[in-house]
Design an enzyme around this catalytic site. Structure first.
Site, PDB file in Angstrom:
ATOM      1  N   SER A  72       0.776  -1.225   0.042  1.00  8.49           N
ATOM      2  CA  SER A  72      -0.081  -0.071   0.069  1.00  8.49           C
ATOM      3  C   SER A  72       0.796   1.271  -0.023  1.00  8.49           C
ATOM      4  O   SER A  72       2.042   1.015   0.180  1.00  8.49           O
ATOM      5  CB  SER A  72      -0.809  -0.093   1.166  1.00  8.49           C
ATOM      6  OG  SER A  72      -1.706   1.263   1.434  1.00  8.49           O
ATOM      7  N   TYR A  79      -2.642  -0.488  10.172  1.00  7.39           N
ATOM      8  CA  TYR A  79      -2.558  -0.736   8.921  1.00  7.39           C
ATOM      9  C   TYR A  79      -1.197  -0.385   8.396  1.00  7.39           C
ATOM     10  O   TYR A  79      -0.969  -1.123   7.508  1.00  7.39           O
ATOM     11  CB  TYR A  79      -3.909   0.120   8.155  1.00  7.39           C
ATOM     12  CG  TYR A  79      -3.878  -0.565   6.679  1.00  7.39           C
ATOM     13  CD1 TYR A  79      -4.589  -1.352   6.130  1.00  7.39           C
ATOM     14  CD2 TYR A  79      -3.468   0.511   5.682  1.00  7.39           C
ATOM     15  CE1 TYR A  79      -4.927  -1.655   4.935  1.00  7.39           C
ATOM     16  CE2 TYR A  79      -3.376   0.140   4.332  1.00  7.39           C
ATOM     17  CZ  TYR A  79      -4.327  -1.000   4.082  1.00  7.39           C
ATOM     18  OH  TYR A  79      -4.574  -1.311   2.801  1.00  7.39           O
TER      19      TYR A  79
END
Length: 251
Positions: free
Chosen positions: A142, A155
């Site tokens: 990501s 995250y």
């Protein structure tokens, strides 16, 4: 005429978390490039629906429902899957919240799903790749493998760990002709990010922050995934390919 260096004919691919969104799009792309694809998810009904959506496009696909965070389930699944030539570790969740009040359960759930699962599945399929001296592993990282925003601490920690796990896998397995790389999507419009896109303020911020001036689509990731899975990327290893419309290139 020589075969395309991007062809995946004869390869068998497993894509985790592929009942919707990015995972389903990557599975579609690999299948369209010639691979035999196995979809994975925890919900057999959703997995079956995803498979039928691909079959409606004349794409041959198989399914295997198992929990990638469950070590025993992963080991059992790998024994029944047969040889896997391409692994895409895509499974991921989000549990937003400020770090100072984040429940330990939310921290652990995100790390287990977004990071540990990639280790478990790769560990299960890598021995076969090593024996055959060929294999491709693509971890879906990501932008938050390198950047962070408030309420994304768990995250960002998991995706940052996945970036370094990608490089650690390369360090150990490149000698066996196994290429391990990662995709780092930017802000991609999916079922999971639709609520963010529906927030007019956040939507405007993303479009202004991204040089391309838009959200990414799942289709924007297809070519990058096929490239990393293909013979064209045989000497590319331990790399993170960012697909973000230029967001991370500017201040």
């Amino acid at each position: 005429m020589p075969a395309s260096p991007f062809a995946l004919t004869g390869r068998r691919a497993l894509v985790t978390g592929s009942s919707q969104g990015i995972g389903l799009a990557l599975a579609r792309a690999l299948a369209q490039a010639g691979a035999t694809v196995v979809l994975n998810g925890r919900d057999p009904a959703r997995l079956a629906a995803a498979a039928e959506s691909l079959r409606a496009e004349s794409i041959e696909v198989h399914t295997h429902a198992f929990d990638v965070t469950d070590e025993a389930a992963v080991v059992a699944a790998s024994a029944s899957l047969g040889a896997i030539d391409i692994l895409v570790n895509n499974t991921g969740i989000h549990r937003r919240g400020p770090l100072e009040t984040m429940p330990l359960a939310d921290w652990e759930a995100v790390l287990k799903t977004n990071l540990t699962s990639a280790f478990l599945v790769a560990r299960a399929v890598a021995p076969g790749m090593i024996t055959r001296r060929t294999g491709k592993i693509i971890n879906v990282c990501s932008l938050m493998s390198d950047l962070a925003r408030p309420t994304t601490g768990n995250y960002a920690a998991a995706k940052g760990g996945l970036k370094m796990l990608t490089r650690a896998m390369c360090a150990e397995w490149a000698q066996h002709n196994v290429q391990v790389n990662a995709l780092a999507p930017g802000y991609i419009l999916t079922e999971l990010t639709q609520p963010l896109a529906a927030d007019a303020k956040f939507d405007a911020w993303i479009k202004a922050r991204t040089p391309a001036g838009r959200w990414g689509s799942v289709a924007d990731l297809a070519g990058a995934a096929v490239f990393l899975a293909s013979p064209a990327a045989d000497f590319i290893n331990g790399q993170i390919l960012t697909v973000d419309g230029g967001l991370s290139a500017v201040i």
